[in-house]
Design an enzyme around this catalytic site. Structure first.
Site, PDB file in Angstrom:
ATOM      1  N   LEU A   1       0.839  -1.207   0.000  1.00 59.55           N
ATOM      2  CA  LEU A   1       0.000   0.000   0.000  1.00 59.55           C
ATOM      3  C   LEU A   1       0.870   1.253   0.000  1.00 59.55           C
ATOM      4  CD1 LEU A   1      -2.967  -0.979   2.400  1.00 59.55           C
ATOM      5  CD2 LEU A   1      -2.820  -1.228  -0.084  1.00 59.55           C
TER       6      LEU A   1
ATOM      7  N   THR B   1      12.070  -1.635  -5.660  1.00 58.31           N
ATOM      8  CA  THR B   1      10.919  -2.525  -5.861  1.00 58.31           C
ATOM      9  C   THR B   1      10.979  -3.235  -7.216  1.00 58.31           C
ATOM     10  OG1 THR B   1       9.445  -1.301  -4.403  1.00 58.31           O
ATOM     11  CG2 THR B   1       8.402  -2.554  -6.176  1.00 58.31           C
TER      12      THR B   1
ATOM     13  N   THR C   1       6.160  -3.941 -19.173  1.00 59.34           N
ATOM     14  CA  THR C   1       5.656  -2.782 -19.904  1.00 59.34           C
ATOM     15  C   THR C   1       6.338  -2.617 -21.261  1.00 59.34           C
ATOM     16  OG1 THR C   1       5.662  -0.350 -19.852  1.00 59.34           O
ATOM     17  CG2 THR C   1       7.317  -1.434 -18.529  1.00 59.34           C
ATOM     18  N   ASP C   2       5.631  -1.981 -22.182  1.00 62.10           N
ATOM     19  CA  ASP C   2       6.231  -1.661 -23.490  1.00 62.10           C
ATOM     20  C   ASP C   2       7.392  -0.674 -23.357  1.00 62.10           C
ATOM     21  OD1 ASP C   2       4.753   0.603 -22.834  1.00 62.10           O
ATOM     22  OD2 ASP C   2       3.536   0.604 -24.655  1.00 62.10           O
TER      23      ASP C   2
ATOM     24  N   ALA D   1      14.035   1.641 -17.097  1.00 58.07           N
ATOM     25  CA  ALA D   1      15.276   0.894 -16.859  1.00 58.07           C
ATOM     26  C   ALA D   1      15.107  -0.077 -15.698  1.00 58.07           C
ATOM     27  CB  ALA D   1      16.418   1.868 -16.583  1.00 58.07           C
TER      28      ALA D   1
ATOM     29  N   ASN E   1      -0.186   1.310 -22.570  1.00 55.46           N
ATOM     30  CA  ASN E   1      -0.846   2.158 -21.558  1.00 55.46           C
ATOM     31  C   ASN E   1      -2.278   1.719 -21.273  1.00 55.46           C
ATOM     32  OD1 ASN E   1       1.332   3.809 -22.761  1.00 55.46           O
ATOM     33  ND2 ASN E   1       0.561   5.350 -21.326  1.00 55.46           N
TER      34      ASN E   1
HETATM   35  P1  NAD Z   1       0.004   0.979  -9.563  1.00 53.84           P
HETATM   36  O1  NAD Z   1       1.105   1.880  -9.112  1.00 53.84           O
HETATM   37  O2  NAD Z   1      -1.375   1.515  -9.636  1.00 53.84           O
HETATM   38  O3  NAD Z   1      -0.021  -0.315  -8.621  1.00 53.84           O
HETATM   39  C1  NAD Z   1       1.160  -0.885  -8.099  1.00 53.84           C
HETATM   40  C2  NAD Z   1       0.818  -1.542  -6.772  1.00 53.84           C
HETATM   41  O4  NAD Z   1       2.026  -2.127  -6.260  1.00 53.84           O
HETATM   42  C3  NAD Z   1       0.310  -0.574  -5.697  1.00 53.84           C
HETATM   43  O5  NAD Z   1      -0.841  -1.113  -5.087  1.00 53.84           O
HETATM   44  C4  NAD Z   1       1.454  -0.496  -4.702  1.00 53.84           C
HETATM   45  O6  NAD Z   1       1.029  -0.299  -3.361  1.00 53.84           O
HETATM   46  C5  NAD Z   1       2.116  -1.839  -4.869  1.00 53.84           C
HETATM   47  N1  NAD Z   1       3.526  -1.849  -4.501  1.00 53.84           N
HETATM   48  C6  NAD Z   1       4.479  -0.934  -4.871  1.00 53.84           C
HETATM   49  N2  NAD Z   1       5.665  -1.287  -4.332  1.00 53.84           N
HETATM   50  C7  NAD Z   1       5.452  -2.423  -3.630  1.00 53.84           C
HETATM   51  C8  NAD Z   1       6.294  -3.272  -2.854  1.00 53.84           C
HETATM   52  N3  NAD Z   1       7.603  -3.001  -2.707  1.00 53.84           N
HETATM   53  N4  NAD Z   1       5.752  -4.351  -2.255  1.00 53.84           N
HETATM   54  C9  NAD Z   1       4.425  -4.624  -2.391  1.00 53.84           C
HETATM   55  N5  NAD Z   1       3.577  -3.867  -3.111  1.00 53.84           N
HETATM   56  C10 NAD Z   1       4.089  -2.786  -3.723  1.00 53.84           C
HETATM   57  O7  NAD Z   1       0.489   0.415 -10.956  1.00 53.84           O
HETATM   58  P2  NAD Z   1      -0.377  -0.127 -12.177  1.00 53.84           P
HETATM   59  O8  NAD Z   1      -0.585   0.940 -13.141  1.00 53.84           O
HETATM   60  O9  NAD Z   1      -1.517  -0.915 -11.657  1.00 53.84           O
HETATM   61  O10 NAD Z   1       0.701  -1.120 -12.807  1.00 53.84           O
HETATM   62  C11 NAD Z   1       0.808  -2.458 -12.314  1.00 53.84           C
HETATM   63  C12 NAD Z   1       1.953  -3.156 -13.017  1.00 53.84           C
HETATM   64  O11 NAD Z   1       1.732  -3.147 -14.420  1.00 53.84           O
HETATM   65  C13 NAD Z   1       3.306  -2.482 -12.820  1.00 53.84           C
HETATM   66  O12 NAD Z   1       4.277  -3.506 -12.684  1.00 53.84           O
HETATM   67  C14 NAD Z   1       3.537  -1.692 -14.085  1.00 53.84           C
HETATM   68  O13 NAD Z   1       4.906  -1.597 -14.364  1.00 53.84           O
HETATM   69  C15 NAD Z   1       2.835  -2.581 -15.089  1.00 53.84           C
HETATM   70  N6  NAD Z   1       2.260  -1.899 -16.264  1.00 53.84           N
HETATM   71  C16 NAD Z   1       1.466  -0.808 -16.124  1.00 53.84           C
HETATM   72  C17 NAD Z   1       0.856  -0.235 -17.243  1.00 53.84           C
HETATM   73  C18 NAD Z   1      -0.061   0.964 -17.123  1.00 53.84           C
HETATM   74  O14 NAD Z   1      -0.456   1.516 -18.141  1.00 53.84           O
HETATM   75  N7  NAD Z   1      -0.456   1.390 -15.943  1.00 53.84           N
HETATM   76  C19 NAD Z   1       1.109  -0.763 -18.510  1.00 53.84           C
HETATM   77  C20 NAD Z   1       1.949  -1.881 -18.618  1.00 53.84           C
HETATM   78  C21 NAD Z   1       2.507  -2.445 -17.482  1.00 53.84           C
HETATM   79  O1  DAU Z   2       3.392   2.282 -21.511  1.00 55.89           O
HETATM   80  C1  DAU Z   2       2.999   1.660 -20.328  1.00 55.89           C
HETATM   81  C2  DAU Z   2       3.261   2.600 -19.191  1.00 55.89           C
HETATM   82  O2  DAU Z   2       2.185   3.543 -19.184  1.00 55.89           O
HETATM   83  C3  DAU Z   2       3.371   1.906 -17.854  1.00 55.89           C
HETATM   84  O3  DAU Z   2       4.475   1.043 -17.864  1.00 55.89           O
HETATM   85  C4  DAU Z   2       3.520   2.927 -16.722  1.00 55.89           C
HETATM   86  O4  DAU Z   2       3.483   2.266 -15.469  1.00 55.89           O
HETATM   87  C5  DAU Z   2       2.359   3.908 -16.798  1.00 55.89           C
HETATM   88  O5  DAU Z   2       2.517   4.913 -15.814  1.00 55.89           O
HETATM   89  C6  DAU Z   2       2.275   4.532 -18.190  1.00 55.89           C
HETATM   90  O6  DAU Z   2       3.445   5.360 -18.435  1.00 55.89           O
HETATM   91  P1  DAU Z   2       3.349   6.685 -19.322  1.00 55.89           P
HETATM   92  O7  DAU Z   2       4.468   7.567 -19.011  1.00 55.89           O
HETATM   93  O8  DAU Z   2       3.147   6.333 -20.759  1.00 55.89           O
HETATM   94  O9  DAU Z   2       1.948   7.249 -18.787  1.00 55.89           O
HETATM   95  P2  DAU Z   2       1.498   8.696 -18.305  1.00 55.89           P
HETATM   96  O10 DAU Z   2       0.041   8.585 -18.016  1.00 55.89           O
HETATM   97  O11 DAU Z   2       2.374   9.262 -17.269  1.00 55.89           O
HETATM   98  O12 DAU Z   2       1.704   9.542 -19.636  1.00 55.89           O
HETATM   99  C7  DAU Z   2       1.062   9.181 -20.849  1.00 55.89           C
HETATM  100  C8  DAU Z   2       1.446  10.182 -21.916  1.00 55.89           C
HETATM  101  O13 DAU Z   2       0.899  11.467 -21.583  1.00 55.89           O
HETATM  102  C9  DAU Z   2       2.934  10.406 -22.056  1.00 55.89           C
HETATM  103  O14 DAU Z   2       3.244  10.619 -23.421  1.00 55.89           O
HETATM  104  C10 DAU Z   2       3.202  11.665 -21.250  1.00 55.89           C
HETATM  105  C11 DAU Z   2       1.925  12.459 -21.437  1.00 55.89           C
HETATM  106  N1  DAU Z   2       1.535  13.315 -20.286  1.00 55.89           N
HETATM  107  C12 DAU Z   2       1.524  12.740 -19.059  1.00 55.89           C
HETATM  108  C13 DAU Z   2       1.160  13.482 -17.963  1.00 55.89           C
HETATM  109  C14 DAU Z   2       1.140  12.840 -16.596  1.00 55.89           C
HETATM  110  C15 DAU Z   2       1.187  14.632 -20.479  1.00 55.89           C
HETATM  111  O15 DAU Z   2       1.201  15.147 -21.611  1.00 55.89           O
HETATM  112  N2  DAU Z   2       0.850  15.372 -19.388  1.00 55.89           N
HETATM  113  C16 DAU Z   2       0.825  14.856 -18.128  1.00 55.89           C
HETATM  114  O16 DAU Z   2       0.506  15.588 -17.182  1.00 55.89           O
END
Ligand code: NAD
Ligand code: DAU
Length: 353
Positions: A36, A101, A126-127, A152, A179
């Site tokens: 959390l 993490t 992730t991509d 990274a 995303n």
């Molecule tokens: P999120 O940040 O909403 O959720 C991550 C969860 O992990 C949170 O509930 C947080 O409390 C928990 N967490 C963080 N560090 C922790 C630790 N050390 N031990 C235990 N729990 C921990 O992220 P999300 O957007 O749901 O993404 C989930 C996964 O999917 C991530 O691994 C992210 O890299 C991957 N991912 C996200 C997206 C996207 O668009 N959001 C796309 C592709 C992959």
């Molecule tokens: O591609 C998958 C990834 O998508 C996941 O691995 C990550 O966990 C997730 O956070 C997300 O990363 P992005 O950087 O692509 O998402 P974000 O929503 O931060 O930004 C999406 C796009 O919008 C990016 O091109 C940056 C732009 N952006 C983002 C924010 C927060 C803006 O233009 N303004 C903003 O305020």
């Protein structure tokens, strides 16, 4: 597979995955293991909290003892790892928690998978590990060329997962998603940030020219892809999960404003994210060969997402205070001041710094 440990299951994608799996598999038990952090939120799971097949453990994946205890107590046979520090902009401000993490935490989970002889370890990646792709689409065998500290760190996790398969024969699977958008996404990601700002007639801070492209997909399409990879994927396999189309951020922002009946003049061009990846795109033919298809177009996904935020202010309003306000000021205060947002009457495009 019966007893699944869903690490990071209280976050955005993890909580959607837990809800989907409970509905889909009556004989599965799902144990959410989550520390959390600021994005982890038990409100995301409040509708499943009373289900006898669901349990929650509050702990850190970097804590090997806590991981071992949970595996023993709940007779875990499978780990699905969503736990991560996930926000790119925060990784640019401070990468410490990301390395811990997203790299060390993955190592701890892999060691536990090995020690307990688990049936599967699915790592949600992730991509972004491929880096930006200006043309074409990333395939699973492409080189990893991450460009942000977040990307990274995720790539480091992916490489450890691969190494544990090669070295110890662990039955691992990696998925790499584009995303996600949909319910319970913390409103610092661009889509929920823009929707909730627009509802309150606040500016939408669009980075740079807004022509960066992202493969936005509905979160449940991603979750379905993860499940298909889990059930039908090959041990050691990597599977991309993404939609058939990429959308420019400025197009996304305009469509979202149209859905809410708000003016495009709320869009404010602010200075760009350092190292901002221009474009991501995924070739998902490998997962499609296993039967997966995206269930939503971008327009359908965005419409559902906008509707959810309009209908669920109870969820996001409390989040947008406290620590969130401090982060918002740090991330956007200067950007918005420099972009001249004090003159909101200016038309979109006239405010590029
Ligand atoms: P999120 O940040 O909403 O959720 C991550 C969860 O992990 C949170 O509930 C947080 O409390 C928990 N967490 C963080 N560090 C922790 C630790 N050390 N031990 C235990 N729990 C921990 O992220 P999300 O957007 O749901 O993404 C989930 C996964 O999917 C991530 O691994 C992210 O890299 C991957 N991912 C996200 C997206 C996207 O668009 N959001 C796309 C592709 C992959
Ligand atoms: O591609 C998958 C990834 O998508 C996941 O691995 C990550 O966990 C997730 O956070 C997300 O990363 P992005 O950087 O692509 O998402 P974000 O929503 O931060 O930004 C999406 C796009 O919008 C990016 O091109 C940056 C732009 N952006 C983002 C924010 C927060 C803006 O233009 N303004 C903003 O305020």
């Amino acid at each position: 597979m019966r007893n699944l440990l869903i690490t990071g299951g209280a976050g955005f994608i993890g909580s959607n995955f837990v809800r989907m799996m409970l509905a889909k598999y009556p004989d599965y038990r799902l144990v959410v293991f989550d520390k959390l952090n600021y994005r982890g939120n038990l409100q995301n799971l409040r509708d499943v909290a009373g289900d006898p097949r669901y349990a929650f453990v509050r702990a850190d994946i970097c804590d090997a003892q806590a991981v071992a205890n949970a595996i023993r107590e709940y007779q875990i046979d499978t780990i699905v790892n969503f736990a991560a520090e996930s926000h790119v902009d925060r990784s640019i401000l401070d990468a410490d928690a990301f390395v811990r993490t997203d790299v060390y935490g993955v190592y701890v989970l892999l060691e536990a998978t090995k020690d307990f002889g688990l049936e599967r370890f699915l790592h949600v990646s992730t991509d972004e590990v491929y880096g930006e792709v200006l043309t074409g689409a990333s395939r699973e065998e492409d080189a990893l060329e991450p460009r942000s500290p977040y990307a990274a760190s995720k790539a480091g996790g992916d490489l450890l997962v691969r190494a544990y398969h090669v070295t110890y024969g662990l039955p691992v699977i990696i998925t790499r998603g584009g995303n996600n958008i949909g319910p319970y996404q913390y409103p610092e990601n661009v889509v929920p940030l823009f929707i909730t700002n627009a509802i309150d007639d606040q500016p939408l801070p669009l980075y740079g020219d807004g022509l960066q492209e992202r493969p936005y997909q509905y979160v449940l399409d991603h979750c379905e892809g993860i499940d298909i990879a889990l059930q039908r994927g090959q041990p050691g396999g990597v599977y991309n999960i993404g939609p058939d189309e990429q959308v420019a951020n400025i197009v996304m922002a305009r469509k979202l404003l149209d859905l809410l009946g708000k003016p495009h003049s709320l869009i404010v061009h602010v200075f760009d994210r350092p190292g901002h990846d221009r474009r991501y795109a995924l070739d998902c033919s490998r997962l499609k060969a296993l039967g997966w298809r995206p269930g939503h177009t971008f327009d359908q996904a965005l419409e559902k997402t906008v509707r959810w935020y309009v209908d669920n202010e109870w969820w996001w309003r409390p989040i947008k205070s406290g620590e969130y306000r401090a982060y918002y000021e740090k991330q956007y205060g200067e950007r918005l001041r420099l972009a001249g947002q004090t003159r909101p009457e200016l038309a979109e495009g006239e405010r590029t710094p």
